[in-house]
Design a protein around this motif. Sequence first.
Motif, PDB file in Angstrom:
ATOM      1  N   LEU A 142      -3.696  94.474  19.674  1.00 23.09           N
ATOM      2  CA  LEU A 142      -4.104  95.425  20.700  1.00 23.09           C
ATOM      3  C   LEU A 142      -2.891  96.064  21.353  1.00 23.09           C
ATOM      4  O   LEU A 142      -2.850  97.285  21.570  1.00 23.09           O
ATOM      5  CB  LEU A 142      -4.953  94.713  21.753  1.00 23.09           C
ATOM      6  N   GLY A 143      -1.880  95.242  21.663  1.00 27.52           N
ATOM      7  CA  GLY A 143      -0.669  95.781  22.266  1.00 27.52           C
ATOM      8  C   GLY A 143       0.039  96.766  21.353  1.00 27.52           C
ATOM      9  O   GLY A 143       0.517  97.815  21.799  1.00 27.52           O
TER      10      GLY A 143
ATOM     11  N   SER B 166       2.393 108.172  19.839  1.00 28.47           N
ATOM     12  CA  SER B 166       1.861 109.405  19.241  1.00 28.47           C
ATOM     13  C   SER B 166       1.725 110.524  20.266  1.00 28.47           C
ATOM     14  O   SER B 166       1.821 111.701  19.927  1.00 28.47           O
ATOM     15  CB  SER B 166       0.496 109.124  18.604  1.00 28.47           C
ATOM     16  N   ILE B 167       1.521 110.146  21.542  1.00 33.97           N
ATOM     17  CA  ILE B 167       1.389 111.153  22.599  1.00 33.97           C
ATOM     18  C   ILE B 167       2.763 111.569  23.124  1.00 33.97           C
ATOM     19  O   ILE B 167       3.014 112.755  23.370  1.00 33.97           O
ATOM     20  CB  ILE B 167       0.525 110.599  23.751  1.00 33.97           C
ATOM     21  N   LEU B 168       3.641 110.578  23.277  1.00 31.58           N
ATOM     22  CA  LEU B 168       4.984 110.836  23.808  1.00 31.58           C
ATOM     23  C   LEU B 168       6.038 110.323  22.824  1.00 31.58           C
ATOM     24  O   LEU B 168       6.657 109.280  23.056  1.00 31.58           O
ATOM     25  CB  LEU B 168       5.158 110.161  25.175  1.00 31.58           C
ATOM     26  N   PRO B 169       6.249 111.035  21.714  1.00 30.82           N
ATOM     27  CA  PRO B 169       7.237 110.575  20.720  1.00 30.82           C
ATOM     28  C   PRO B 169       8.664 110.721  21.232  1.00 30.82           C
ATOM     29  O   PRO B 169       9.159 111.824  21.412  1.00 30.82           O
ATOM     30  CB  PRO B 169       6.977 111.492  19.520  1.00 30.82           C
ATOM     31  N   CYS B 170       9.296 109.600  21.492  1.00 30.85           N
ATOM     32  CA  CYS B 170      10.691 109.591  21.939  1.00 30.85           C
ATOM     33  C   CYS B 170      11.280 108.217  21.665  1.00 30.85           C
ATOM     34  O   CYS B 170      10.566 107.268  21.337  1.00 30.85           O
ATOM     35  CB  CYS B 170      10.806 109.957  23.429  1.00 30.85           C
ATOM     36  N   GLU B 171      12.591 108.093  21.833  1.00 31.45           N
ATOM     37  CA  GLU B 171      13.246 106.823  21.546  1.00 31.45           C
ATOM     38  C   GLU B 171      12.792 105.718  22.498  1.00 31.45           C
ATOM     39  O   GLU B 171      12.698 104.554  22.110  1.00 31.45           O
ATOM     40  CB  GLU B 171      14.762 106.994  21.654  1.00 31.45           C
ATOM     41  N   ALA B 172      12.477 106.081  23.741  1.00 35.96           N
ATOM     42  CA  ALA B 172      12.076 105.077  24.729  1.00 35.96           C
ATOM     43  C   ALA B 172      10.765 104.397  24.342  1.00 35.96           C
ATOM     44  O   ALA B 172      10.546 103.227  24.668  1.00 35.96           O
ATOM     45  CB  ALA B 172      11.938 105.720  26.103  1.00 35.96           C
ATOM     46  N   THR B 173       9.864 105.114  23.661  1.00 40.22           N
ATOM     47  CA  THR B 173       8.587 104.526  23.257  1.00 40.22           C
ATOM     48  C   THR B 173       8.620 103.987  21.832  1.00 40.22           C
ATOM     49  O   THR B 173       7.858 103.083  21.489  1.00 40.22           O
ATOM     50  CB  THR B 173       7.464 105.566  23.379  1.00 40.22           C
ATOM     51  N   SER B 174       9.492 104.545  20.992  1.00 42.32           N
ATOM     52  CA  SER B 174       9.520 104.106  19.596  1.00 42.32           C
ATOM     53  C   SER B 174      10.141 102.718  19.448  1.00 42.32           C
ATOM     54  O   SER B 174       9.688 101.910  18.629  1.00 42.32           O
ATOM     55  CB  SER B 174      10.310 105.104  18.743  1.00 42.32           C
ATOM     56  N   LEU B 175      11.169 102.397  20.235  1.00 45.20           N
ATOM     57  CA  LEU B 175      11.831 101.110  20.121  1.00 45.20           C
ATOM     58  C   LEU B 175      10.905  99.936  20.464  1.00 45.20           C
ATOM     59  O   LEU B 175      10.809  98.979  19.687  1.00 45.20           O
ATOM     60  CB  LEU B 175      13.083 101.081  21.005  1.00 45.20           C
ATOM     61  N   PRO B 176      10.180  99.955  21.616  1.00 45.49           N
ATOM     62  CA  PRO B 176       9.257  98.851  21.896  1.00 45.49           C
ATOM     63  C   PRO B 176       8.180  98.710  20.830  1.00 45.49           C
ATOM     64  O   PRO B 176       7.798  97.592  20.469  1.00 45.49           O
ATOM     65  CB  PRO B 176       8.643  99.237  23.251  1.00 45.49           C
ATOM     66  N   PHE B 177       7.697  99.853  20.322  1.00 45.78           N
ATOM     67  CA  PHE B 177       6.661  99.805  19.288  1.00 45.78           C
ATOM     68  C   PHE B 177       7.189  99.141  18.022  1.00 45.78           C
ATOM     69  O   PHE B 177       6.525  98.271  17.437  1.00 45.78           O
ATOM     70  CB  PHE B 177       6.166 101.223  18.992  1.00 45.78           C
TER      71      PHE B 177
ATOM     72  N   ALA C 156       5.881  95.586  16.475  1.00 41.89           N
ATOM     73  CA  ALA C 156       5.290  95.571  15.136  1.00 41.89           C
ATOM     74  C   ALA C 156       6.015  94.592  14.215  1.00 41.89           C
ATOM     75  O   ALA C 156       5.380  93.809  13.499  1.00 41.89           O
ATOM     76  CB  ALA C 156       5.321  96.978  14.539  1.00 41.89           C
ATOM     77  N   VAL C 157       7.343  94.602  14.248  1.00 38.62           N
ATOM     78  CA  VAL C 157       8.116  93.689  13.404  1.00 38.62           C
ATOM     79  C   VAL C 157       7.867  92.238  13.805  1.00 38.62           C
ATOM     80  O   VAL C 157       7.681  91.359  12.944  1.00 38.62           O
ATOM     81  CB  VAL C 157       9.615  94.024  13.507  1.00 38.62           C
ATOM     82  N   SER C 158       7.827  91.970  15.120  1.00 39.14           N
ATOM     83  CA  SER C 158       7.570  90.605  15.592  1.00 39.14           C
ATOM     84  C   SER C 158       6.197  90.130  15.162  1.00 39.14           C
ATOM     85  O   SER C 158       6.025  88.986  14.714  1.00 39.14           O
ATOM     86  CB  SER C 158       7.679  90.550  17.122  1.00 39.14           C
ATOM     87  N   TYR C 159       5.223  91.010  15.293  1.00 37.98           N
ATOM     88  CA  TYR C 159       3.851  90.647  14.937  1.00 37.98           C
ATOM     89  C   TYR C 159       3.737  90.297  13.455  1.00 37.98           C
ATOM     90  O   TYR C 159       3.229  89.240  13.092  1.00 37.98           O
ATOM     91  CB  TYR C 159       2.899  91.792  15.281  1.00 37.98           C
TER      92      TYR C 159
END
Length: 229
Positions: A44-45, A54-65, A69-72
């Motif tokens: 879910l996270g 997808s709404i705000l594509p930038c480095e600040a949002t891409s890194l946490p994602f 994803a890799v951890s999961y």
Amino acid sequence: MLLLHYIHLFRRHYAYYEQRMDNYFSDEEQHRLHWVRNSFRWSLGIGVAALVYSILPCEATSLPFMLAAVSYYTFYGIHFINYAHIFPYVASALVEPVESTPQEQTTVPTPEEQELLAAVDRLMETTLLYTDAGLTVAQVAVALGRPHRNLSAAISHGRHTTFKAYVNGYRVDKACQLIGEGWLAHHTIDALGAECGFSNRVHFYRMFKQAMGVSPSEYVPNGNNTNKM
């Protein structure tokens, strides 16, 4: 809306799954299966993070994602592989009919169920099976030579509780007995819980206080303790 739908769907099915775990699996097995719920929360996270990205594509949002994803997929991928190995055992519990909860219970035990209850009481008192932290309803049923669904039904109808709560009652009584004998003078509370069959300290404290109204360290044998069992 689709995300909310799947959250609701998971909550409904997991409630059914958790009810099975509570009555069928031992405390240790149930603890090992909690990764199913945690896996969904991670998913879910990641889904929410992907939506934000997808709404705000930038480095600040891409890194946490990317980190989430890799951890999961690294951590829970191992659990998914292991789950395939134990799934037949889990599936056998999920396909059986669910007993009503104690609050909904109105069925009077049959003579056969009363006889089975007397047998399981004798078994617990003479063999101390409840001191095994990994004890399951299936193991007790095998010892009695009866189907485990019959045993679950007998405990539900005759004791108005689940198998796990029934066993924990014996464990708490054993803890009270040992405390009364001065067991804590030479052992720790953790050792007391393990001796009585509790899988961990937290579960021991919670069950003991729920039953007796006080913690194991506060319990006074033959004192003014509130027994809620």
